[in-house]
Write a protein that holds these residues in place. Structure first.
Motif, PDB file in Angstrom:
ATOM      1  N   MET A  89       0.832  -1.206   0.000  1.00  0.00           N
ATOM      2  CA  MET A  89       0.000   0.000   0.000  1.00  0.00           C
ATOM      3  C   MET A  89       0.867   1.258   0.000  1.00  0.00           C
ATOM      4  O   MET A  89       0.561   2.244  -0.684  1.00  0.00           O
ATOM      5  CB  MET A  89      -0.932  -0.011   1.213  1.00  0.00           C
ATOM      6  CG  MET A  89      -2.005  -1.097   1.148  1.00  0.00           C
ATOM      7  SD  MET A  89      -2.962  -1.231   2.686  1.00  0.00           S
ATOM      8  CE  MET A  89      -3.796   0.354   2.698  1.00  0.00           C
ATOM      9  N   ILE A  90       1.951   1.235   0.767  1.00  0.00           N
ATOM     10  CA  ILE A  90       2.862   2.389   0.796  1.00  0.00           C
ATOM     11  C   ILE A  90       3.509   2.582  -0.570  1.00  0.00           C
ATOM     12  O   ILE A  90       3.600   3.707  -1.086  1.00  0.00           O
ATOM     13  CB  ILE A  90       3.934   2.199   1.883  1.00  0.00           C
ATOM     14  CG1 ILE A  90       3.286   2.212   3.266  1.00  0.00           C
ATOM     15  CG2 ILE A  90       4.995   3.288   1.787  1.00  0.00           C
ATOM     16  CD1 ILE A  90       4.236   1.844   4.392  1.00  0.00           C
ATOM     17  N   VAL A  91       3.957   1.474  -1.174  1.00  0.00           N
ATOM     18  CA  VAL A  91       4.598   1.550  -2.480  1.00  0.00           C
ATOM     19  C   VAL A  91       3.641   2.099  -3.528  1.00  0.00           C
ATOM     20  O   VAL A  91       3.994   2.960  -4.349  1.00  0.00           O
ATOM     21  CB  VAL A  91       5.125   0.165  -2.896  1.00  0.00           C
ATOM     22  CG1 VAL A  91       5.601   0.171  -4.349  1.00  0.00           C
ATOM     23  CG2 VAL A  91       6.253  -0.266  -1.985  1.00  0.00           C
TER      24      VAL A  91
ATOM     25  N   CYS B 151      14.436  -0.137  -6.823  1.00  0.00           N
ATOM     26  CA  CYS B 151      13.642   0.723  -7.716  1.00  0.00           C
ATOM     27  C   CYS B 151      13.590   2.157  -7.203  1.00  0.00           C
ATOM     28  O   CYS B 151      13.670   3.112  -7.991  1.00  0.00           O
ATOM     29  CB  CYS B 151      12.236   0.161  -7.865  1.00  0.00           C
ATOM     30  SG  CYS B 151      12.155  -1.381  -8.814  1.00  0.00           S
ATOM     31  N   ALA B 152      13.441   2.340  -5.882  1.00  0.00           N
ATOM     32  CA  ALA B 152      13.381   3.695  -5.327  1.00  0.00           C
ATOM     33  C   ALA B 152      14.703   4.427  -5.523  1.00  0.00           C
ATOM     34  O   ALA B 152      14.728   5.615  -5.885  1.00  0.00           O
ATOM     35  CB  ALA B 152      13.028   3.628  -3.843  1.00  0.00           C
ATOM     36  N   THR B 153      15.824   3.729  -5.300  1.00  0.00           N
ATOM     37  CA  THR B 153      17.138   4.349  -5.483  1.00  0.00           C
ATOM     38  C   THR B 153      17.374   4.704  -6.945  1.00  0.00           C
ATOM     39  O   THR B 153      17.831   5.814  -7.278  1.00  0.00           O
ATOM     40  CB  THR B 153      18.244   3.394  -4.997  1.00  0.00           C
ATOM     41  OG1 THR B 153      18.001   3.053  -3.630  1.00  0.00           O
ATOM     42  CG2 THR B 153      19.603   4.051  -5.125  1.00  0.00           C
ATOM     43  N   THR B 154      17.057   3.764  -7.821  1.00  0.00           N
ATOM     44  CA  THR B 154      17.237   4.003  -9.258  1.00  0.00           C
ATOM     45  C   THR B 154      16.368   5.156  -9.733  1.00  0.00           C
ATOM     46  O   THR B 154      16.809   6.010 -10.519  1.00  0.00           O
ATOM     47  CB  THR B 154      16.903   2.737 -10.057  1.00  0.00           C
ATOM     48  OG1 THR B 154      17.691   1.644  -9.572  1.00  0.00           O
ATOM     49  CG2 THR B 154      17.160   2.938 -11.533  1.00  0.00           C
ATOM     50  N   ASN B 155      15.120   5.199  -9.272  1.00  0.00           N
ATOM     51  CA  ASN B 155      14.199   6.260  -9.686  1.00  0.00           C
ATOM     52  C   ASN B 155      14.680   7.630  -9.213  1.00  0.00           C
ATOM     53  O   ASN B 155      14.606   8.629  -9.943  1.00  0.00           O
ATOM     54  CB  ASN B 155      12.805   5.982  -9.143  1.00  0.00           C
ATOM     55  CG  ASN B 155      11.752   6.839  -9.795  1.00  0.00           C
ATOM     56  OD1 ASN B 155      11.728   6.985 -11.018  1.00  0.00           O
ATOM     57  ND2 ASN B 155      10.877   7.431  -9.006  1.00  0.00           N
ATOM     58  N   THR B 156      15.206   7.699  -7.995  1.00  0.00           N
ATOM     59  CA  THR B 156      15.701   8.974  -7.465  1.00  0.00           C
ATOM     60  C   THR B 156      16.862   9.501  -8.300  1.00  0.00           C
ATOM     61  O   THR B 156      16.889  10.682  -8.682  1.00  0.00           O
ATOM     62  CB  THR B 156      16.138   8.807  -6.003  1.00  0.00           C
ATOM     63  OG1 THR B 156      15.029   8.351  -5.220  1.00  0.00           O
ATOM     64  CG2 THR B 156      16.635  10.127  -5.438  1.00  0.00           C
TER      65      THR B 156
ATOM     66  N   PHE C 168       6.616   0.915  -9.431  1.00  0.00           N
ATOM     67  CA  PHE C 168       5.972   1.007  -8.120  1.00  0.00           C
ATOM     68  C   PHE C 168       4.581   0.367  -8.145  1.00  0.00           C
ATOM     69  O   PHE C 168       4.182  -0.307  -7.190  1.00  0.00           O
ATOM     70  CB  PHE C 168       5.881   2.462  -7.674  1.00  0.00           C
ATOM     71  CG  PHE C 168       7.199   3.047  -7.245  1.00  0.00           C
ATOM     72  CD1 PHE C 168       7.843   2.600  -6.097  1.00  0.00           C
ATOM     73  CD2 PHE C 168       7.810   4.037  -7.984  1.00  0.00           C
ATOM     74  CE1 PHE C 168       9.059   3.124  -5.696  1.00  0.00           C
ATOM     75  CE2 PHE C 168       9.034   4.570  -7.600  1.00  0.00           C
ATOM     76  CZ  PHE C 168       9.658   4.114  -6.456  1.00  0.00           C
ATOM     77  N   LEU C 169       3.851   0.574  -9.224  1.00  0.00           N
ATOM     78  CA  LEU C 169       2.527  -0.036  -9.339  1.00  0.00           C
ATOM     79  C   LEU C 169       2.651  -1.549  -9.507  1.00  0.00           C
ATOM     80  O   LEU C 169       1.852  -2.311  -8.956  1.00  0.00           O
ATOM     81  CB  LEU C 169       1.776   0.580 -10.518  1.00  0.00           C
ATOM     82  CG  LEU C 169       1.550   2.087 -10.443  1.00  0.00           C
ATOM     83  CD1 LEU C 169       0.798   2.586 -11.670  1.00  0.00           C
ATOM     84  CD2 LEU C 169       0.788   2.459  -9.173  1.00  0.00           C
ATOM     85  N   THR C 170       3.647  -1.989 -10.258  1.00  0.00           N
ATOM     86  CA  THR C 170       3.879  -3.424 -10.420  1.00  0.00           C
ATOM     87  C   THR C 170       4.214  -4.079  -9.089  1.00  0.00           C
ATOM     88  O   THR C 170       3.693  -5.149  -8.753  1.00  0.00           O
ATOM     89  CB  THR C 170       5.028  -3.655 -11.418  1.00  0.00           C
ATOM     90  OG1 THR C 170       4.676  -3.091 -12.685  1.00  0.00           O
ATOM     91  CG2 THR C 170       5.311  -5.136 -11.593  1.00  0.00           C
ATOM     92  N   LEU C 171       5.075  -3.440  -8.305  1.00  0.00           N
ATOM     93  CA  LEU C 171       5.468  -3.997  -7.005  1.00  0.00           C
ATOM     94  C   LEU C 171       4.292  -3.998  -6.032  1.00  0.00           C
ATOM     95  O   LEU C 171       4.135  -4.939  -5.239  1.00  0.00           O
ATOM     96  CB  LEU C 171       6.637  -3.189  -6.435  1.00  0.00           C
ATOM     97  CG  LEU C 171       7.962  -3.310  -7.198  1.00  0.00           C
ATOM     98  CD1 LEU C 171       8.995  -2.342  -6.638  1.00  0.00           C
ATOM     99  CD2 LEU C 171       8.488  -4.737  -7.162  1.00  0.00           C
TER     100      LEU C 171
END
Length: 272
Positions: free
Chosen positions: A156-158, A221-226, A256-259
């Motif tokens: 839900m957070i993701v 994914c969060a690190t790569t996206n940043t 993020f939606l996939t995860l």
């Protein structure tokens, strides 16, 4: 879209998943049909109908289809499914760049694709489209309290973060393109790069989540996206980093939606 997401489970419980998805398709078809005949501010009406149709179809279709997938294949199937969804982000701006961003071609294409989706849907039998959402609504009536697993909470957070990023990316994109002095064609090409990144990276993201676990996949994914967003903001349209970072941003934005979907489905499989 928010209204469709909230009301979809109740609609499925009342009329089954097949008719619910059909209702969502009808809302989008009506929106596409009206778009060419209206102007601002009446464009708000087909905009609302488009979001409503997407929200309803999202819940009614995916909650049914993912529960049919074996647990050992769920990561790859979700990645492939989200890859197919992401193709819209490539096809639409590519058509706009090819035929001109101000013509009716993209609207007609959207109407055609949405109408075509109804054909395989209605070739199936209703019995095969009874969504587990129906059973979920029934269970909620008989169970007073439900414990939410840590996996679902993380999902839900993701998804919340992904939704905020998605809204900011595409909602503010016209301002970004205008500030960079891009033409309509340049903007649609850049949108195609964002969509192409979404297409290319969803299957690897689903595979990674299945192999390494959701927590590790989210961190990567969060690190790569940043890093990609920083590069995307600093690069100029003439630099090779600009299209490269846009591909990564588009892929991680959809990731993020996939995860989040992976977390929800894995939790359901574990519970059952």
């Amino acid at each position: 879209m928010l209204a469709g997401l909230v009301t979809a489970p109740a609609i499925v419980a009342r009329i089954d998943a097949k008719r619910t998805v059909s209702f969502g398709l009808a809302a989008s078809i009506a929106a596409f049909s009206a778009a060419n005949w209206l102007s601002w501010p009446l464009w708000i009406v087909p905009g609302i109908l488009t979001g409503l149709g997407i929200g309803i179809r999202w819940i009614a279709n995916e909650s049914w289809s993912y529960c049919l997938v074996p647990k050992e294949l769920i990561g790859r199937v979700i990645g492939m499914h989200e890859t197919l969804i992401a193709t819209a982000g490539v096809i639409a701006p590519a058509l706009a760049a090819w035929c001109g961003p101000y013509g009716p071609v993209t609207v007609v294409a959207g109407l055609s694709f949405t109408s075509a989706a109804a054909v395989p849907l209605w070739l199936t039998t209703s019995g095969h489209l009874i969504s587990p959402v129906t059973h979920e609504v029934t269970a909620r009536r008989s169970v007073r309290t439900t414990l939410v697993s840590a996996l679902v909470c993380l999902g839900m957070i993701v998804v919340a973060v992904g939704g905020i990023i998605d809204g900011a990316l595409y909602g503010l994109f016209p301002l970004y393109a205008g500030a960079r002095g891009m033409s309509g064609t340049q903007a649609t090409v850049l949108l195609s790069c964002l969509g192409l990144g979404g297409v290319a990276l969803q299957f690897p993201v689903g595979w990674m989540a299945h192999r390494t676990g959701l927590e590790f996949a989210v961190i990567v994914c969060a690190t790569t996206n940043t890093l990609a967003l920083v590069t995307f903001a600093l690069a100029t349209p003439m630099m090779w980093l600009f299209p490269t970072s846009s591909l990564v941003v588009g892929g991680m934005n959809s990731a993020f939606l996939t995860l989040g979907m992976y977390a929800a489905v894995c939790s359901e499989k574990t519970a059952s």
